[in-house]
Enzyme design. Structure first.
Site, mmCIF file in Angstrom:
data_model
loop_
_atom_site.group_PDB
_atom_site.id
_atom_site.type_symbol
_atom_site.label_atom_id
_atom_site.label_comp_id
_atom_site.label_asym_id
_atom_site.label_seq_id
_atom_site.Cartn_x
_atom_site.Cartn_y
_atom_site.Cartn_z
ATOM 1 N N ASN A 9 15.332 5.559 -6.017
ATOM 2 C CA ASN A 9 15.261 5.300 -7.456
ATOM 3 C C ASN A 9 13.868 5.740 -7.907
ATOM 4 O O ASN A 9 12.891 5.023 -7.706
ATOM 5 C CB ASN A 9 15.479 3.798 -7.717
ATOM 6 C CG ASN A 9 15.202 3.424 -9.160
ATOM 7 O OD1 ASN A 9 15.097 4.284 -10.031
ATOM 8 N ND2 ASN A 9 15.068 2.123 -9.420
ATOM 9 N N TRP A 10 13.802 6.931 -8.477
ATOM 10 C CA TRP A 10 12.490 7.480 -8.838
ATOM 11 C C TRP A 10 11.857 6.769 -10.031
ATOM 12 O O TRP A 10 10.686 6.983 -10.317
ATOM 13 C CB TRP A 10 12.632 8.980 -9.154
ATOM 14 C CG TRP A 10 12.642 9.840 -7.938
ATOM 15 C CD1 TRP A 10 12.690 9.421 -6.632
ATOM 16 C CD2 TRP A 10 12.583 11.272 -7.907
ATOM 17 N NE1 TRP A 10 12.666 10.512 -5.800
ATOM 18 C CE2 TRP A 10 12.603 11.658 -6.540
ATOM 19 C CE3 TRP A 10 12.514 12.258 -8.879
ATOM 20 C CZ2 TRP A 10 12.554 12.995 -6.147
ATOM 21 C CZ3 TRP A 10 12.481 13.588 -8.477
ATOM 22 C CH2 TRP A 10 12.491 13.949 -7.129
ATOM 23 N N LYS A 11 12.645 6.001 -10.768
ATOM 24 C CA LYS A 11 12.140 5.390 -12.005
ATOM 25 C C LYS A 11 11.553 6.508 -12.885
ATOM 26 O O LYS A 11 12.063 7.614 -12.866
ATOM 27 C CB LYS A 11 11.128 4.280 -11.694
ATOM 28 C CG LYS A 11 11.698 3.307 -10.649
ATOM 29 C CD LYS A 11 10.942 2.036 -10.518
ATOM 30 C CE LYS A 11 11.623 1.174 -9.449
ATOM 31 N NZ LYS A 11 11.022 -0.123 -9.292
ATOM 32 N N GLU A 97 14.498 -3.965 -14.191
ATOM 33 C CA GLU A 97 13.589 -3.450 -15.218
ATOM 34 C C GLU A 97 14.332 -3.220 -16.524
ATOM 35 O O GLU A 97 13.799 -3.437 -17.612
ATOM 36 C CB GLU A 97 12.904 -2.168 -14.712
ATOM 37 C CG GLU A 97 11.844 -2.501 -13.659
ATOM 38 C CD GLU A 97 11.588 -1.418 -12.638
ATOM 39 O OE1 GLU A 97 11.945 -0.247 -12.879
ATOM 40 O OE2 GLU A 97 11.019 -1.747 -11.575
ATOM 41 N N GLU A 167 18.522 -6.908 -5.327
ATOM 42 C CA GLU A 167 17.097 -6.639 -5.448
ATOM 43 C C GLU A 167 16.391 -7.887 -5.985
ATOM 44 O O GLU A 167 16.385 -8.122 -7.202
ATOM 45 C CB GLU A 167 16.844 -5.474 -6.409
ATOM 46 C CG GLU A 167 17.472 -4.168 -5.959
ATOM 47 C CD GLU A 167 16.749 -2.975 -6.560
ATOM 48 O OE1 GLU A 167 16.285 -2.121 -5.793
ATOM 49 O OE2 GLU A 167 16.625 -2.903 -7.803
ATOM 50 N N GLY A 173 8.517 -3.467 -5.969
ATOM 51 C CA GLY A 173 7.210 -2.861 -6.253
ATOM 52 C C GLY A 173 6.031 -3.747 -5.912
ATOM 53 O O GLY A 173 4.908 -3.476 -6.326
ATOM 54 N N SER A 208 10.700 -3.218 -2.058
ATOM 55 C CA SER A 208 9.643 -2.879 -1.097
ATOM 56 C C SER A 208 10.183 -2.427 0.265
ATOM 57 O O SER A 208 9.613 -2.748 1.311
ATOM 58 C CB SER A 208 8.661 -4.053 -0.949
ATOM 59 O OG SER A 208 8.040 -4.311 -2.200
ATOM 60 N N GLY A 229 12.542 2.321 -4.266
ATOM 61 C CA GLY A 229 11.715 2.804 -5.373
ATOM 62 C C GLY A 229 10.536 3.609 -4.866
ATOM 63 O O GLY A 229 10.652 4.793 -4.531
ATOM 64 N N GLY A 230 9.370 2.968 -4.773
ATOM 65 C CA GLY A 230 8.124 3.647 -4.427
ATOM 66 C C GLY A 230 8.224 4.555 -3.206
ATOM 67 O O GLY A 230 7.693 5.669 -3.208
HETATM 68 P P1 PGA Z 1 10.554 -0.654 -4.751
HETATM 69 O O1 PGA Z 1 11.627 -0.595 -5.951
HETATM 70 O O2 PGA Z 1 11.205 -0.028 -3.538
HETATM 71 O O3 PGA Z 1 9.385 0.156 -5.237
HETATM 72 O O4 PGA Z 1 10.224 -2.086 -4.522
HETATM 73 C C1 PGA Z 1 12.979 -0.820 -5.720
HETATM 74 C C2 PGA Z 1 13.757 -0.700 -7.001
HETATM 75 O O5 PGA Z 1 13.245 -1.078 -8.059
HETATM 76 O O6 PGA Z 1 14.912 -0.227 -6.982
#
Ligand code: PGA
Length: 252
Positions: A9-11, A97, A167, A173, A208, A229-230
């Protein structure tokens, strides 16, 4: 057997040039990932780049949001039909989010889920509790309530083959991954909700996930992969996360 699935998930990250380098590096390493499905959910403007670079590869792509409307005067929105034009396989719906920053309710999330399905894509429905909710013992109740609107609409059978992402909001994050027992408890509870089709539902963990912890997380019972994400922003790190899913296959 459910195929393990890892979705980046690149956001709101990326750029045409940087993406091209990333995709080249990722494609160079995908032969290590046999047996695991790998996807990237990117910002809308990069869907065409995914389509042109990833078509014919073992990687799939998708979006991070979709409109609950089909078309019309909805400035700034993108419909499921438009995403299907770019051969999106997945669409993330109900990410925390979007719920927290953009005020998406369970009703809106359910509408979006239905639109994605109707357009032939696979929605990834995100659920998860905040820290306050966890600390007040409400985790399972919160998640059941996040699933309930959609359940009322499609029934348990409507979830056959579905993808759910658990999640915990406090783990997103933050570098603070949920503990194995916490993940195991919630994933088992989510699976139970789906009764007769439970065995067909893939339940991803998100929050994370990194190369160093992915094998352990993806080996937990009822964890069918991850939403990342990250760690999905750097090709080598993302390949490491996906390799953890391959290694977890050997454990189970
Ligand atoms: P993260 O994000 O891996 O950076 O914690 C996960 C997500 O929001 O899908």
């Amino acid at each position: 057997m459910r195929t393990k699935l890892v979705v980046g998930n690149w956001k709101m990250h990326g750029g045409l040039r940087a993406n091209a380098v990333f995709l080249e590096q990722l494609l160079a390493g995908v032969d290590r990932l046999d047996g695991v499905e790998v996807g990237l959910c990117v910002p809308f403007p990069y869907l065409q780049q995914m389509q042109s670079k990833l078509a014919g590869s073992q990687l799939v792509w998708g979006a991070q949001n979709v409109s609950e409307h089909d078309s019309g005067a909805y400035t700034g929105e993108v419909s499921a039909g438009m995403l299907a034009d770019f051969e999106c396989c997945y669409v993330i719906v109900g990410h925390s989010e979007r719920r927290a920053i953009f005020g998406e309710t369970d009703e809106v999330v359910a509408d979006k889920y239905m639109k994605a399905l109707a357009a032939g894509m696979r929605p990834i429905l995100c659920v998860g509790e905040t820290l306050v909710e966890r600390e007040s013992g409400k985790t399972l109740a919160v998640i059941e309530s996040q699933l309930s609107v959609l359940l009322e609409r499609v029934g348990v059978s409507g979830f056959a083959g579905a993808v759910i992402a658990y999640e915990p909001v406090w783990a997103i994050g933050t570098g603070r991954t949920a503990m194995a027992e916490q993940v195991e408890e919630v994933h088992a509870a989510i699976r139970k909700v789906f009764g007769s089709v439970a065995a067909t539902v893939r339940i991803l963990y998100g929050g994370s996930v990194k190369a160093v912890n992915s094998k352990d997380l993806f080996s937990i019972p009822n964890v069918d992969g991850g939403l990342v994400g990250g760690a999905s922003l750097v090709a080598e790190e993302f390949l490491g996360v996906c390799s953890g899913a391959v290694a977890a296959l050997r454990v189970s």
